[in-house]
Design an enzyme around this catalytic site. Sequence first.
Site, PDB file in Angstrom:
ATOM      1  N   GLN A 125       0.853  -1.190   0.000  1.00 16.55           N
ATOM      2  CA  GLN A 125       0.000   0.000   0.000  1.00 16.55           C
ATOM      3  C   GLN A 125       0.887   1.237   0.000  1.00 16.55           C
ATOM      4  OE1 GLN A 125       0.048   2.173   2.540  1.00 16.55           O
ATOM      5  NE2 GLN A 125       0.707   0.995   4.333  1.00 16.55           N
ATOM      6  N   SER A 128       0.457   6.720   2.986  1.00 16.30           N
ATOM      7  CA  SER A 128       1.002   7.829   3.778  1.00 16.30           C
ATOM      8  C   SER A 128       2.075   8.604   3.028  1.00 16.30           C
ATOM      9  CB  SER A 128       1.618   7.301   5.074  1.00 16.30           C
ATOM     10  OG  SER A 128       0.626   6.781   5.912  1.00 16.30           O
ATOM     11  N   SER A 160       3.942  -0.474   3.607  1.00 19.46           N
ATOM     12  CA  SER A 160       4.246  -1.796   4.155  1.00 19.46           C
ATOM     13  C   SER A 160       4.357  -2.816   3.027  1.00 19.46           C
ATOM     14  CB  SER A 160       3.209  -2.215   5.195  1.00 19.46           C
ATOM     15  OG  SER A 160       1.922  -2.069   4.704  1.00 19.46           O
ATOM     16  N   GLU A 244     -17.279  -4.945   4.729  1.00 16.35           N
ATOM     17  CA  GLU A 244     -16.661  -6.079   5.416  1.00 16.35           C
ATOM     18  C   GLU A 244     -15.142  -5.987   5.428  1.00 16.35           C
ATOM     19  OE1 GLU A 244     -17.917  -6.192   2.415  1.00 16.35           O
ATOM     20  OE2 GLU A 244     -17.328  -7.962   1.283  1.00 16.35           O
ATOM     21  N   ASN A 360      -5.063   5.399  17.160  1.00 18.39           N
ATOM     22  CA  ASN A 360      -6.157   5.192  18.112  1.00 18.39           C
ATOM     23  C   ASN A 360      -6.707   6.521  18.632  1.00 18.39           C
ATOM     24  OD1 ASN A 360      -5.720   2.532  17.635  1.00 18.39           O
ATOM     25  ND2 ASN A 360      -5.395   1.947  19.770  1.00 18.39           N
ATOM     26  N   GLU A 361      -5.905   7.569  18.606  1.00 23.32           N
ATOM     27  CA  GLU A 361      -6.423   8.886  19.000  1.00 23.32           C
ATOM     28  C   GLU A 361      -7.496   9.346  18.009  1.00 23.32           C
ATOM     29  OE1 GLU A 361      -3.118   8.130  19.023  1.00 23.32           O
ATOM     30  OE2 GLU A 361      -2.941   8.099  21.207  1.00 23.32           O
TER      31      GLU A 361
END
Lengths: 379, 379, 460, 460
Positions: A125, A128, A160, A244, A360-361
């Site tokens: 991918q 970023s 990645s 999904e 997570n923020e």
Amino acid sequence: MDLAFTQEEEAFRAEARAWLAAHVPGAALPSLETAEGFAAHRAWEAELAADRWSVVNWPVEYGGRGADLVRWLLFEEEYWSAGAPGRVGQNGISLLAPTLFDHGTEEQRARVLPSMATGEVVWAQAWSEPEAGSDLASLRSRARRTDGGWLLSGQKTWSSRAAFADRAFGLFRSEPDLPKPHQGLTYLMFDLRAPGVTVRPIGRLDGKPAFAELFLDEVFVPDEDVIGEPGQGWRIAMSTAGNERGLMLRSPGRFLAAAEALRTLWTDRGSPRHEEDRVADALIGARAYQLFTHAAASRFLEGDPLGAESSLNKVFWSELDLALHETALDLLGEEGEFADTPWSEGYVFSLAGPIYAGTNEIQRDIIAERLLGLPKGRR
Amino acid sequence: MDLAFTQEEEAFRAEARAWLAAHVPGAALPSLETAEGFAAHRAWEAELAADRWSVVNWPVEYGGRGADLVRWLLFEEEYWSAGAPGRVGQNGISLLAPTLFDHGTEEQRARVLPSMATGEVVWAQAWSEPEAGSDLASLRSRARRTDGGWLLSGQKTWSSRAAFADRAFGLFRSEPDLPKPHQGLTYLMFDLRAPGVTVRPIGRLDGKPAFAELFLDEVFVPDEDVIGEPGQGWRIAMSTAGNERGLMLRSPGRFLAAAEALRTLWTDRGSPRHEEDRVADALIGARAYQLFTHAAASRFLEGDPLGAESSLNKVFWSELDLALHETALDLLGEEGEFADTPWSEGYVFSLAGPIYAGTNEIQRDIIAERLLGLPKGRR
Amino acid sequence: MRFLLDVEQRAFAASLDAMLTAADTPSVVRDWSRGDHTSGRALWSRIAEAGVFSLAVEEKYGGMGLRPVELTVAFIELGRHAVPGPLVETVAAAVLLDGLDEACRAERLLPALASGASVATFTTGRYALDADMADVLLAVADPCTAVPGPPPAATLYVTPPPDHPEGPPTPADRPSRLPHTTADPPTRARHPAAPVPHPATSAPQPPAPAPHPPAPNSPPPGPNSHPPAPVPPPPASTPQPSPSAPQPPTPAPHPPALVPHPSASTPPTPTSASAPAPTPTSPSPTNPPHPSLDPARRLFPLPPGGDPLPTSPQVSEAAARALLLARLATAAQALGVGVALLDKTVAYVKQRTQFGVPIGSFQAVKHRLADAKIALEFARPLLFGTALTLSPGDVAAAKVAACEAAYRTARTALQLHGAIGYTAEYDLSLWLTKARALRTAWGGPRTCRALVLSGGGRRW
Amino acid sequence: MRFLLDVEQRAFAASLDAMLTAADTPSVVRDWSRGDHTSGRALWSRIAEAGVFSLAVEEKYGGMGLRPVELTVAFIELGRHAVPGPLVETVAAAVLLDGLDEACRAERLLPALASGASVATFTTGRYALDADMADVLLAVADPCTAVPGPPPAATLYVTPPPDHPEGPPTPADRPSRLPHTTADPPTRARHPAAPVPHPATSAPQPPAPAPHPPAPNSPPPGPNSHPPAPVPPPPASTPQPSPSAPQPPTPAPHPPALVPHPSASTPPTPTSASAPAPTPTSPSPTNPPHPSLDPARRLFPLPPGGDPLPTSPQVSEAAARALLLARLATAAQALGVGVALLDKTVAYVKQRTQFGVPIGSFQAVKHRLADAKIALEFARPLLFGTALTLSPGDVAAAKVAACEAAYRTARTALQLHGAIGYTAEYDLSLWLTKARALRTAWGGPRTCRALVLSGGGRRW
């Protein structure tokens, strides 16, 4: 309300279990984040694909079995429970393929999916960029129109698998002067070995090149590798985030297997009562995650769209995974520091969980604003 | 760097210990938050004062022993270690008295302090108002000028001790039209039994009236009960917040004694290994708090002002206190639910710790902005 | 009571900080992680020159006497700069050797440790840090946690035999070189038993300049200068931990051994053993090292053999004392690691922008950093209190508090840096990984919490 | 697999919610906390009419057969509304009585429990909830955690004797009243052993209208209508827990007893005992109740005496099953408590302003609420999964997850409300305190986590 599976489903599960028992390598493959391990995992993808186990939920024509969500869940439970290797094709299978099913052309699917299913082409991918992390829409890499295609320029990072992969997909700014940052982005696929592409592997904390920087200098991409309409990339990329695909990002089977492995480690270490809480909580968390997924899958099968609960999901599994691995290292005592154990490999991987796929923020902001209806703040 | 005490200091400690051993009641007094318990605790203040143990760090003329900060710390360790009762005079002694020493008149000190030292007059604080909690400067209660004094009107709330106390102190808005909310506030003392004062006790979670609402309707306060200059109340109230008062809000001796009691409870319950972590962390935390205070006292004695570290302090002790009591309740098993044990009384009290004296959220903002220099956000 | 560092102690910290800042420790760490110890040995010498190792060596052996407060000051700075190598282990080895009260061995080894001419490693567990570059390897069963049964908890093995004069020559100008004292030398009175109260409340001597230049006849330190040294053959009866096999659930018997290692400063004098010598700069092939999550650490299974010492209360006491100092120094190092992580992260969140503002203006970011600050600031006084009391419970408490604060700060630092923090090439990683490794080194949280509880009810 | 509530189950939840909303449960809780059970008994009847207790009673005794999923649905709503009383205990008592396979006793008690005419309390520990207002008190040693020694783990004491026809008369129109079946009645096959797979995958019958109106000849419920009832004298040999003495460190022997209590619906039929009767509405003076942190709960030490049952595998099995259902229902109640706390807090932070903005716009506030939401939403599927499997490990997992989520939410709710949340007069307190109390009721986190681990390695 039930958790029962049909005879056909149980037969499918049994078939998967039997195949895995016969095929899963006896010893762990080398780390996926090394050249040697990447090749070994690619070969494993081919072995899976040979018997149509690499992409069970895809249509048969592309190498799958047309399995529904329930069967996919059962397969994943069996897969991880059998101790099978990590999936080197994961990026393409769970991120690109659903987009192609929804927004790609028939030609693209026929061209891209079969080689993805066999591991012949492994996808990275390329979302970023150095200045676009949590604020993903602020992408700067450009796609400039040229005859018969596009020229990509700019820099991607945290790509990645890109250290060893073949091709990549991502968003590029094709119309730079629009008022909102998520307008004018185009979703493209490109070859990591095309002229103008420089791949610089980046070592993660343990030094293994789990991702790479991509430097793109006028890289030509033909029109056939644009997904959907040019300029609509943000919408296309986001539209499959809530289906999904969200469920499939990290399968419950994976955490159930890891929690059982932790219980085994704890037992092997003499069942110390002082770690009882954390081991039990890992088991409880994995079971909760499994059942949460079952509930989400049931809603999805009834036609309900899946939405912001994927943020609940992300925070939960990433914290579970990290806590589980921290517990394991603590159980290992002075050997918890060793970098050459499966537990420490898993620990390093788990450290990334709260960061990638939306920190997570950000996820907690989304939960508070979209699920609880709290007013937007400046964060 | 040393932790050694002088012979004189050790003698002081020994004297305190001996006195406490002879005087601390054998059975716990009834809860301070009941009429009966309040009276019993008031009598205990008188007993302390009779031998000059109620305000050891005050000058002798007001009932103290002129003890320095080191002796105060030693006294507090002995006091709590001896299992002595909670201090009903705490609000006056640790909040009002330091302000009087810094900003009061000689007449005020002579009039107010001796009866505070004996418990004859127990003081309540009257800071908060319904709309002014964390945002304390947004006070609305008014002090209007009148002949020879001021007329107070408005509502105060969360006035601790006010259900049974004699007098109160707080800030009132004397100049309502100034541009900033903390301008034009005046620091006043008033009688809770004066005409125009209505005290409505408020039960805390366990129903005990630990605080009250005060309704003030043209309550006359003579000029002699204004502390410092009218209109300067905010500055006066804040100026002593950073001195040793911050240290004295919750003494280390208190947490050392509580942590030792927890260790005893744990031992009595068979030293369960599964609670080892939390019991050890309570002991470690209490010791850390003691030594942190020693370091702060040492800096103070060298003439360094104490500042934003009181925010570190507040978050630390309040979380320590809560964790310690939660651990105790868990050790008590099914009896942890009982409301009629000292541990549950302490637990209910500890629940308020992260809220009062500046919520822990506000304290963390202060730590981040003042100690770490992070940019102010909108919170 | 004056629970504050004095001017000299603060100056010592500042001078170490300045020296380490100038030394570009991240590049030293990266060399070290690649197995190239050249820059690390050079830095080691400068640290020794600054007097750090002297703080653990008695005056008669060329040190300044044990100074736990100054050691704490020093190790906070060493942690802040992520200095690699068996720093803690060398200090602990010095304490052990001094405590054995065998003047012959102490005289041979301690001056070189103090001067930085020799590097020691030491373990009470099954693995020795950086044994490939250490000149002396000491191992002893953990006096606190070793399970009963062979080998007994306080057994110590020593090789080479104490009467072998093969240690690095003591500098000729050493004024403190004393004749052998075999029975209760006066300095023993300074640590008669563990725990030992801090003997000195007076200000220490200024630590620099270093009293111990490297021994003139020591070869220059370097990874390729280690001559072969003998290693006794593995006795068939000695169980060797298998690095790949699952570890047993109960603490395995520690193979205690005090063995010499292929050494730059120890000439290859033959011993009674006659095994084939391993290659000088790599561990024995039967004992491959484990890489640590901290790339600057490699953990070597103990080689077979060694020179056993008879069990004695004195050995036990010395081992207990060495363990205490190792734990204290590790805690101090961890605090320094945590402080550096907090500082770096605060700086990062002030300049990193997302959504048009510095991420340091987000309340969730602020609160995580505030929590890290609280944890670190409350660990600090525990460390210095511990340095003064040296009680086992205090030391254990400081170890837990400092290491948990550092690890918590590491988790925060990684999360707030995001992906860049997750990369090995960004220097933050050197501190992140060390915070995790120090947490388990020299007694993990479980061991230390149990020690806090076993202290018995007492007034602090 | 269809792991979703069906339309009828959702309608059941909605109808309970509507009924409980209309009932102004906070005022009922406050009456109850004062010892005035009038409004609580009235609400109890309406809950029974809605069919809640029928979900735990077999059809032959006037219930709808055990329906764990519907019980879970119901107890979430009961928790959301903070309904007071021994709700869980009545359900568990019904499961126990059914499992004993003593048709005589079951026939006498179960129809009244199903109809709401009788209230039961039940304990496997040393204290019985709300024993002052219950008509039936059952006690049995915890089949899982009781220590060996007298009384044996599965011993059961019963008073009055099973042949005493003193239970509330069954309504004459009960169609399901069956003759005694003493040996293996057909319905036993539905729960042959614990754990028991969920027998029914078909949709349940719609829960309303209630099949069991209150028995016409029951006296009106109320705190002052309890006639005196006999209590046997305390045998001198029975140890009584002293409420003020420190508790022993190891689990004390449970005095298991199944005793009747001063009862509104049980006529004062004399038993073999002849002790002086206590005042009807207050507990025996030798057994003062403990107030709970939850003011709506009072915990009564077990009275002496009781009617012992012989130990038998069937009794053990029934007790284990009752315990499972008690734990499941408590977990569901806790989840409901947590959901209510979250809802109330979200509403509060939207309207409470400080510094000129709603406090719900502060990121630290948002993130705490997000964490509460995550914890609750992942506990929910565990509960329903548990209701389907009823395996002890699953039940324990659900209990831990739901109770920890509820307590965590309570801490967040209190902190974000600030001082107003800390007051007893603000209704939030009713939920805050219940979250804490339910955490230890029916197996605290420790007990439950141990059960999760003892489940042995198995595939979920």
